[in-house]
Design a protein around this motif. Structure first.
Motif, PDB file in Angstrom:
ATOM      1  N   GLY A 143       0.814  -1.207   0.000  1.00 55.46           N
ATOM      2  CA  GLY A 143       0.000   0.000   0.000  1.00 55.46           C
ATOM      3  C   GLY A 143       0.846   1.255   0.000  1.00 55.46           C
ATOM      4  N   SER A 144       1.937   1.240   0.766  1.00 58.11           N
ATOM      5  CA  SER A 144       2.847   2.387   0.806  1.00 58.11           C
ATOM      6  C   SER A 144       3.528   2.587  -0.541  1.00 58.11           C
TER       7      SER A 144
ATOM      8  N   VAL B 174       1.843   6.491  -7.042  1.00 55.59           N
ATOM      9  CA  VAL B 174       0.813   7.433  -7.488  1.00 55.59           C
ATOM     10  C   VAL B 174       1.335   8.866  -7.366  1.00 55.59           C
TER      11      VAL B 174
ATOM     12  N   ALA C 296       1.026   4.031  -3.009  1.00 52.21           N
ATOM     13  CA  ALA C 296       0.782   5.454  -2.759  1.00 52.21           C
ATOM     14  C   ALA C 296       1.936   6.310  -3.258  1.00 52.21           C
TER      15      ALA C 296
END
Length: 335
Positions: A284-285, A291, A288
């Motif tokens: 998830g990190s 992105v 992110a």
């Protein structure tokens, strides 16, 4: 504005998922990955899901390129297809029975060189062509291998390259990226998304070298095309997390005198799991950050001024450095 990329994403996604369902019994029988020094899993798990990703990418991109005349002229398009298939074939064999590292490297270098030579455009016109192409081949060869190295955690490759391919697809939709690479990026995005449900933690299927090697080649070509169209800074920023993680890990292993061709668990994202980070938090990190990097890459294209480019490069380096530093330290509960 061509709408082919919008059509390519769901088509490739459905084809990728369908192929995985059809091929999974064979993969369970012939391509079972057993835990080793590099693995993050503890039980034997089938690998080779990348067959579906690459097959869906090539089939959908090839199909949609024909009616619109999207495929570039000359040898570039055939070279891309053939080089991708060659690396997929090498990865297939390697997933079943490991090949010597030297043989893999020679074949990879040939595939990258064929693609670099046939791709038109210049990165740095002031540099001699032979030197530019030589640097591009070395960079492409490293990129193919680092994508393979970074495929060591459930959803990790997706976290790294879904934002990249989505960004390039968006560029194609607004007419800021050539139709052929935009179509390939969208097909690859669909292929990755079709694979995602089977690779989510705890993974029931791995991508394998059959997927990671040609995936690295395709993404390297996409970034090369972006750079030749005036987006050199964006092409550097987009893959900066996997580029930094793999490169720094290699340099530190060389410094420690380790055999860099042997399996290991020294990458920052792997160290993070040892330091108490759940897999979901690690990927998830990374997602992110990727992105965020896509946003910075977009800024360099929207405002192509030296000050903006330098600021975006600095911010991108700082963002990636922050995440690497975070992964390298034991996780503090509650943060």
């Amino acid at each position: 504005m061509s709408l082919a990329p919008l059509l390519a994403v769901p088509l490739a996604g459905l084809l990728s998922a369908g192929l995985i369902v059809a091929l999974k019994p064979l993969l369970q029988r012939y391509a079972l990955a057993r835990p080793n020094a590099r693995s993050s899993h503890r039980v034997p798990t089938p690998q080779g899901g990348g067959i579906a990703i690459i097959a869906a990418t090539l089939a959908v991109a090839g199909l949609l390129a024909l009616p619109g005349g999207v495929a570039p002229g000359g040898a570039e398009w055939p070279a891309l297809m053939l080089a991708t298939l060659v690396l997929a074939g090498v990865g297939t064999v390697d997933d079943i029975r490991p090949l010597p590292a030297s043989l893999r490297l020679v074949i990879q270098a040939g595939a990258v060189a064929a693609l670099v030579i046939t791709t038109e455009g210049r990165l740095l016109p002031e540099m001699p062509l032979w030197l530019e192409r030589g640097v591009a081949v070395l960079a492409g060869l490293w990129f193919v291998n680092l994508v393979n190295f970074m495929d060591g955690l459930d959803w990790m490759t997706l976290a790294e390259f879904v934002p990249v391919t989505a960004f390039l697809t968006l560029l194609g939709l607004v007419g800021a990226f050539a139709p052929a690479p935009a179509l390939v990026a969208s097909a690859l995005l669909g292929g990755l998304l079709g694979f995602a449900p089977f690779n989510r933690p705890v993974a029931r299927l791995f991508m394998g070298d059959v997927g990671s090697l040609p995936l690295g080649l395709i993404v390297a070509w996409l970034l090369f095309r972006l750079a030749t169209e005036g987006g050199l800074a964006a092409a550097v920023i987009l893959p900066l997390y996997p580029l930094a993680d793999a490169t720094l890990t290699l340099l530190w292993r060389l410094r420690r005198g380790e055999k860099v061709w042997q399996a290991h668990r020294s990458h920052f994202y792997q160290v993070a799991t040892v330091n108490g980070f759940p897999v979901s938090e690690v990927v998830g990190s990374v997602f992110a950050v990727q992105v965020g990097l896509a946003g910075l890459a977009g800024a360099t294209l929207l405002w192509p001024r030296p000050a903006v480019t330098l600021a975006c490069l600095a911010l991108a380096a700082g963002l990636v450095g922050w995440l690497l530093r975070r992964f390298a330290r034991p996780r503090v509960k509650g943060l």
